[in-house]
Design a protein around this motif. Sequence first.
Motif, PDB file in Angstrom:
ATOM      1  N   SER A  99       0.937  -1.344  -0.136  1.00  0.00           N
ATOM      2  CA  SER A  99       0.045   0.104   0.138  1.00  0.00           C
ATOM      3  C   SER A  99       1.056   0.967   0.342  1.00  0.00           C
ATOM      4  O   SER A  99       1.926   1.272   0.082  1.00  0.00           O
ATOM      5  CB  SER A  99      -1.156   0.115   1.416  1.00  0.00           C
ATOM      6  OG  SER A  99      -0.022   0.016   2.361  1.00  0.00           O
ATOM      7  N   LEU A 110      -0.529   6.880  -4.336  1.00  0.00           N
ATOM      8  CA  LEU A 110      -1.373   5.614  -6.223  1.00  0.00           C
ATOM      9  C   LEU A 110      -0.489   6.663  -7.338  1.00  0.00           C
ATOM     10  O   LEU A 110       0.043   7.597  -7.325  1.00  0.00           O
ATOM     11  CB  LEU A 110      -2.506   5.869  -6.606  1.00  0.00           C
ATOM     12  CG  LEU A 110      -3.212   5.312  -8.091  1.00  0.00           C
ATOM     13  CD1 LEU A 110      -2.425   4.391  -8.431  1.00  0.00           C
ATOM     14  CD2 LEU A 110      -4.179   6.556  -8.279  1.00  0.00           C
ATOM     15  N   LEU A 121      -1.348   3.282 -12.522  1.00  0.00           N
ATOM     16  CA  LEU A 121      -2.769   2.728 -12.566  1.00  0.00           C
ATOM     17  C   LEU A 121      -3.601   1.788 -13.554  1.00  0.00           C
ATOM     18  O   LEU A 121      -4.043   0.741 -13.618  1.00  0.00           O
ATOM     19  CB  LEU A 121      -4.406   3.727 -12.132  1.00  0.00           C
ATOM     20  CG  LEU A 121      -5.222   3.211 -12.079  1.00  0.00           C
ATOM     21  CD1 LEU A 121      -6.016   2.463 -10.986  1.00  0.00           C
ATOM     22  CD2 LEU A 121      -6.145   5.095 -11.570  1.00  0.00           C
ATOM     23  N   GLN A 151      -5.123  -2.202 -13.329  1.00  0.00           N
ATOM     24  CA  GLN A 151      -5.392  -2.239 -13.609  1.00  0.00           C
ATOM     25  C   GLN A 151      -6.530  -3.252 -14.972  1.00  0.00           C
ATOM     26  O   GLN A 151      -6.587  -4.684 -14.910  1.00  0.00           O
ATOM     27  CB  GLN A 151      -6.988  -0.944 -14.210  1.00  0.00           C
ATOM     28  CG  GLN A 151      -8.248  -1.470 -14.776  1.00  0.00           C
ATOM     29  CD  GLN A 151      -9.237  -1.332 -13.294  1.00  0.00           C
ATOM     30  OE1 GLN A 151      -8.904  -0.638 -11.718  1.00  0.00           O
ATOM     31  NE2 GLN A 151     -10.034  -2.820 -12.835  1.00  0.00           N
ATOM     32  N   LEU A 168      -7.553  -4.532  -4.998  1.00  0.00           N
ATOM     33  CA  LEU A 168      -7.238  -3.826  -5.288  1.00  0.00           C
ATOM     34  C   LEU A 168      -8.184  -2.933  -5.211  1.00  0.00           C
ATOM     35  O   LEU A 168      -9.517  -2.317  -5.001  1.00  0.00           O
ATOM     36  CB  LEU A 168      -6.951  -3.579  -7.191  1.00  0.00           C
ATOM     37  CG  LEU A 168      -6.897  -2.234  -7.490  1.00  0.00           C
ATOM     38  CD1 LEU A 168      -5.594  -2.175  -7.411  1.00  0.00           C
ATOM     39  CD2 LEU A 168      -7.113  -2.309  -9.040  1.00  0.00           C
ATOM     40  N   ASN A 169      -7.519  -1.763  -3.916  1.00  0.00           N
ATOM     41  CA  ASN A 169      -8.703  -0.732  -3.173  1.00  0.00           C
ATOM     42  C   ASN A 169      -7.701   0.288  -3.167  1.00  0.00           C
ATOM     43  O   ASN A 169      -6.807   0.793  -3.434  1.00  0.00           O
ATOM     44  CB  ASN A 169      -8.547  -0.856  -1.443  1.00  0.00           C
ATOM     45  CG  ASN A 169      -9.868  -1.841  -0.926  1.00  0.00           C
ATOM     46  OD1 ASN A 169     -10.361  -2.097  -2.304  1.00  0.00           O
ATOM     47  ND2 ASN A 169      -8.846  -2.982  -0.393  1.00  0.00           N
ATOM     48  N   ILE A 170      -8.707   1.573  -4.011  1.00  0.00           N
ATOM     49  CA  ILE A 170      -8.233   2.939  -4.278  1.00  0.00           C
ATOM     50  C   ILE A 170      -9.119   3.963  -3.369  1.00  0.00           C
ATOM     51  O   ILE A 170      -9.921   3.360  -3.532  1.00  0.00           O
ATOM     52  CB  ILE A 170      -8.731   3.614  -5.433  1.00  0.00           C
ATOM     53  CG1 ILE A 170      -7.205   2.245  -6.208  1.00  0.00           C
ATOM     54  CG2 ILE A 170      -7.907   4.879  -6.295  1.00  0.00           C
ATOM     55  CD1 ILE A 170      -7.500   2.537  -8.174  1.00  0.00           C
ATOM     56  N   ILE A 188      -3.515   3.695  -2.168  1.00  0.00           N
ATOM     57  CA  ILE A 188      -3.506   2.298  -2.984  1.00  0.00           C
ATOM     58  C   ILE A 188      -2.818   1.318  -2.128  1.00  0.00           C
ATOM     59  O   ILE A 188      -2.108   1.038  -1.691  1.00  0.00           O
ATOM     60  CB  ILE A 188      -3.186   2.129  -4.443  1.00  0.00           C
ATOM     61  CG1 ILE A 188      -3.661   0.547  -5.004  1.00  0.00           C
ATOM     62  CG2 ILE A 188      -1.624   2.274  -4.068  1.00  0.00           C
ATOM     63  CD1 ILE A 188      -3.046   0.767  -7.234  1.00  0.00           C
ATOM     64  N   ILE A 208      -2.619  -3.656  -2.441  1.00  0.00           N
ATOM     65  CA  ILE A 208      -3.104  -4.465  -3.642  1.00  0.00           C
ATOM     66  C   ILE A 208      -2.756  -5.612  -3.303  1.00  0.00           C
ATOM     67  O   ILE A 208      -1.972  -5.509  -2.115  1.00  0.00           O
ATOM     68  CB  ILE A 208      -2.111  -3.842  -4.735  1.00  0.00           C
ATOM     69  CG1 ILE A 208      -2.756  -4.773  -5.717  1.00  0.00           C
ATOM     70  CG2 ILE A 208      -0.565  -3.793  -3.780  1.00  0.00           C
ATOM     71  CD1 ILE A 208      -1.998  -4.697  -6.587  1.00  0.00           C
TER      72      ILE A 208
END
Length: 150
Positions: free
Chosen positions: A73, A76, A81, A85, A122-124, A134, A136
């Motif tokens: 983490s 970002l 990105l 993704q 995956l968290n933003i 971010i 992951i």
Amino acid sequence: MAYTDKLKSTRVAIMMGNGASPEVFAPMCGITTKGFQQTRATNDTVDWDCADPDATPITVRDVGATDWTISGSGLLHRPLLAQVQEAFDSADATNYRFMFDEPTGNEVIDGYYQGPGIITDLNITGTNGEYVQISITISAAGAKTFVANP
């Protein structure tokens, strides 16, 4: 006295492969908290003493499946990105490395864990007045290897 030969966390990186041949790995810039976890399942069986059935049995344990996970983490990094993704949306695994790389005098002590993985989390997140964060999680999609380069 002897002290621990320490490794700075800034010299640990999560790296993503590009799938080319030969494969090139690039660090996931902005990730500042990094983790590599290995787990091992076991198969347990209770074994009774045939000569003394009233004796306390023992547990016999065999190695079962192994697993590994990389997590990270931090900030970002905009160019990251699209790559993250794409890997998340892909049905195919991507190769990842959890790399140690720290210079000591004139040499570089390094090593890494490497294996195919799938981004499973995956968290933003964003908070007004702060930069976007971010986090992951990469879960194993096959065996990992460890390479030590003294």
